[in-house]
Each structure stands twice: as C-alpha cells, then as structure tokens.
Design an enzyme around this catalytic site. Sequence first.
Site, PDB file in Angstrom:
ATOM      1  N   PHE A 142      18.259  22.055 -35.029  1.00  0.00           N
ATOM      2  CA  PHE A 142      19.638  21.614 -35.244  1.00  0.00           C
ATOM      3  C   PHE A 142      19.952  20.518 -34.232  1.00  0.00           C
ATOM      4  CE2 PHE A 142      24.140  21.253 -34.661  1.00  0.00           C
ATOM      5  CZ  PHE A 142      24.585  21.180 -35.973  1.00  0.00           C
ATOM      6  N   ASP A 227      16.698  17.906 -26.514  1.00  0.00           N
ATOM      7  CA  ASP A 227      18.100  18.042 -26.896  1.00  0.00           C
ATOM      8  C   ASP A 227      18.661  19.252 -26.145  1.00  0.00           C
ATOM      9  OD1 ASP A 227      20.538  18.595 -28.007  1.00  0.00           O
ATOM     10  OD2 ASP A 227      19.910  18.269 -30.088  1.00  0.00           O
ATOM     11  N   LYS A 256      28.592  18.686 -25.495  1.00  0.00           N
ATOM     12  CA  LYS A 256      29.287  19.975 -25.390  1.00  0.00           C
ATOM     13  C   LYS A 256      29.914  20.210 -24.012  1.00  0.00           C
ATOM     14  CE  LYS A 256      27.584  22.196 -29.461  1.00  0.00           C
ATOM     15  NZ  LYS A 256      26.295  22.030 -30.114  1.00  0.00           N
TER      16      LYS A 256
HETATM   17  C1  LIG Z   1      26.017  21.027 -31.170  1.00  0.00           C
HETATM   18  C2  LIG Z   1      24.687  20.419 -31.121  1.00  0.00           C
HETATM   19  C3  LIG Z   1      24.469  19.089 -31.503  1.00  0.00           C
HETATM   20  C4  LIG Z   1      25.544  18.223 -32.140  1.00  0.00           C
HETATM   21  O1  LIG Z   1      26.661  18.062 -31.341  1.00  0.00           O
HETATM   22  P1  LIG Z   1      28.044  17.577 -32.017  1.00  0.00           P
HETATM   23  O2  LIG Z   1      28.927  17.306 -30.844  1.00  0.00           O
HETATM   24  O3  LIG Z   1      28.522  18.683 -32.887  1.00  0.00           O
HETATM   25  O4  LIG Z   1      27.734  16.342 -32.798  1.00  0.00           O
HETATM   26  C5  LIG Z   1      23.195  18.567 -31.349  1.00  0.00           C
HETATM   27  N1  LIG Z   1      22.193  19.308 -30.854  1.00  0.00           N
HETATM   28  C6  LIG Z   1      22.371  20.596 -30.473  1.00  0.00           C
HETATM   29  C7  LIG Z   1      21.205  21.352 -29.910  1.00  0.00           C
HETATM   30  C8  LIG Z   1      23.606  21.203 -30.605  1.00  0.00           C
HETATM   31  O5  LIG Z   1      23.767  22.481 -30.268  1.00  0.00           O
END
Ligand SMILES: *Cc1c(COP(=O)(O)O)cnc(C)c1O
Length: 404
Positions: A142, A227, A256
Amino acid sequence: MSSSIIDFIATEARFGAQNYAPIGVVLSRGEGVWVWDTDGNRYLDCLSAYSAVSQGHCHPKILAAMVEQAHRLTLTSRAFHNDQLALFYEEIAALTGSHKVLPMNSGAEAVESAIKSVRKWGYEVKGVPDGQAEIIVCANNFHGRTLGIVGFSTDPETHGHFGPFAPGFKIIPFGDAAALEQAITPNTVAFLVEPIQGEAGVVIPPAGYFTKVRELCTANNVMLVLDEIQTGLGRTGKLLAEQHEGIEADVTLLGKALSGGFYPVSAVLSNNDVLGTLRPGQHGSTFGGNPLACAVARAAMRVLVEEGMIENAARQGARFLEGLKDIRANTIREVRGRGLMLAVELHPEAGRARRYCEALQGKGILAKDTHEQTIRIAPPLVITSDQVDWALERLATTLTQDFS
Ligand SMILES: *Cc1c(COP(=O)(O)O)cnc(C)c1O
C-alpha cells in the site's frame, strides 16, 4: 451540537462519494489518546488516523506552533523563500541522517515524487536507456491512491476499473529476498517497499530480510526506497523501522505523523544523489514546503523526541503485544506487531473483524478492521501503561465473544 439536530452520518451518505465505510461514530473532540463523539462519549483511539496522530490528538505544542505560524505567514509558494523551510530541512536532516529533502503534502505525493526521482536518477546517473527504467514493488503493497501508485497495487479493490496504468513496475512477493534477486535487471532503478506492510494487515517480514535486501540493492546499484509513511517516526519503537535491522535506505518516505495529524505534510529524504537530479521546473507543489507545514512539522518532530514518544512506543508496544498474546480466545488466529503497530488476526470462523470493531466501539475503543479478518491496533505513542491495560481488558472480553 447534538446529533439530533443534524444527522451527520445520513448527510455524509447523501452528499459524499462513498469511498469509505466508517464505523458509526461521529467525533467532535480529541485530546491525547482520547476522542469524544457528539454525544460526549469517550473512546480510546486505537487507529490514530492510520498513524498520523502518533503524538496524540491536539498536542498543545504542535497546536501552539500552528496557531503562531498561521498568524504570521501560511503560504508563499516556492517562488520565494520563507523563514521556516531551511529550519525544517536542517531539523529533519539532523533527525533522520539524510542529506537531501523534498517537501510534499500527502503520502501519495511523496511516493510519486520518489518514483519520478529514482527514474531520473536511473537515466542520468545509472545510465538506463531512456524509457526503460524498472521499479520493483511488493505484492500486497500500500503506497497510496494516485493513478501511478494504484497501477502497481495487487488489491483488485484498489486498482479495479481505474486503468490504464503506467508501465515500468514489477511485482514480487514481500519478505522474499531471492525473488528480489531474480527480479533485478540492468534497468532496475529502485526497489520500493514498506518495512512492515501496514494496510496489508501489519505483515512483518522474516528477520534478516532487509539486511539481504540492502546487500542486493547495493550490489546491483538499485535504490532502496523505504516507504516509512506509516512505520516511521516512532510507530514501531524506533525512529525509523529500518533501524530494527540496522540498515539505511537510499530514499526514505515520511508523511502522516510528520505533522502530528494537524496538516498534510510529507517528505522524500535521500541519502545520495537521487534528489540531486531534480532541476528547477522539473517537479513541484504549490503547498509543498509552505511555512505553516514546516512550522507544524518542526513542532511535531520536536515533541516526538523531547517527550520520549519513541521509547514509549517500544515500551508500551511490548506490553500491549504481551497482553494480546495472553488473551485466550479461540477467535484469535495470530497476534503480531512491532512497537505500537499491532494487529489481531481472527480465525475465518470467528466472523468478520468489523463486528469486533463495532463491539469495541460499545466498550469505548475505536479500532479499524483491515482485510476482513484483521483488527489493527495503533494507538497514539503517548499511551500509558494504565491505558494499555484498560484497552487489553476490553479487547479480552470482546475477543472471547463469538460473532460468527
Ligand atoms: C498512508 C500511506 C500512504 C499514503 O499516504 P496519504 O497521505 O494517504 O496519501 C503511503 N504509504 C503508506 C505505507 C501509507 O501507510
């Protein structure tokens, strides 16, 4: 305002695109680990906005920084300098040991920016023929919701009927270093991966996986892009989840909790010349690096360190995991987690995780199911031992109920 005056849930359903299926609670206030609904009921937040409010709801120091900056200057665009961006760069580079920073807003934008940057690096530094760059990603990843990103998702819900998609991505199983070795070609520019797959249900790779991944990436001149949008900034009990294996990514993505949940702030951090390939006019964002975002992020990083939240995540996460393991319920298939990134996976016969989350709501805990059978537990990093125990009691009674 009481929920009898306006039916928030019905009004949302009437006007809003139905791209979420929220738990039936309408929140109007938050403080620390707690949130309150419009009727004044209190809940322990065990989702933390998918880890964006790691510092706790409405942290007073982040709030003060935001209000103070909002009074002075909010947005200049990057056409001009502002007196917050340099300080944000300095502080995030010092905190994470990075050399270059690209500020963006959402997590997905950070991922997109990293994809663009590693491709450019591939053509201009590695010497990959133009248009041939390959990026390796993992099944069940994700990384966000943009077209570029959903094109390499393996979840049919995520990509179904949104194509056509951009080429140049290769999907391999997560946690399998041999698969990475096989997938790398001379045109591979990067391996993009989550240290722990969050949305997939808190999937932790086998020990030693990232050490091997690091070796393979180095040996083949492939950029390792981690990520850490969800795992980063203390969530797993270390500043960055990569530290659990003592490795360093070439490119790290944060989002985040970088703003403590006040404002969308994300960043691409790089250790080498990846971001150095971007020249004026080749990438940008109107809001990226704005002074309000920088002031908020600076305060969010400061409280994380000054208030010992990372150490607390390690301590309380261990307590929480032990407590979950002690729950004797035949609904539970597995509990797992690292730091305060935890999950309870239910047996298929136990019924859907959603039912348990709704039952938890009735007991004053807000948690969110993921992938039918998994309850994700990720409270703010400021949670205390008493609050962990309080949550465990309620989880134990709920998980010993049978909703099948
Ligand atoms: C939440 C998330 C994203 C995307 O972030 P948004 O601010 O919702 O665009 C990307 N990678 C990971 C691992 C995430 O948990």
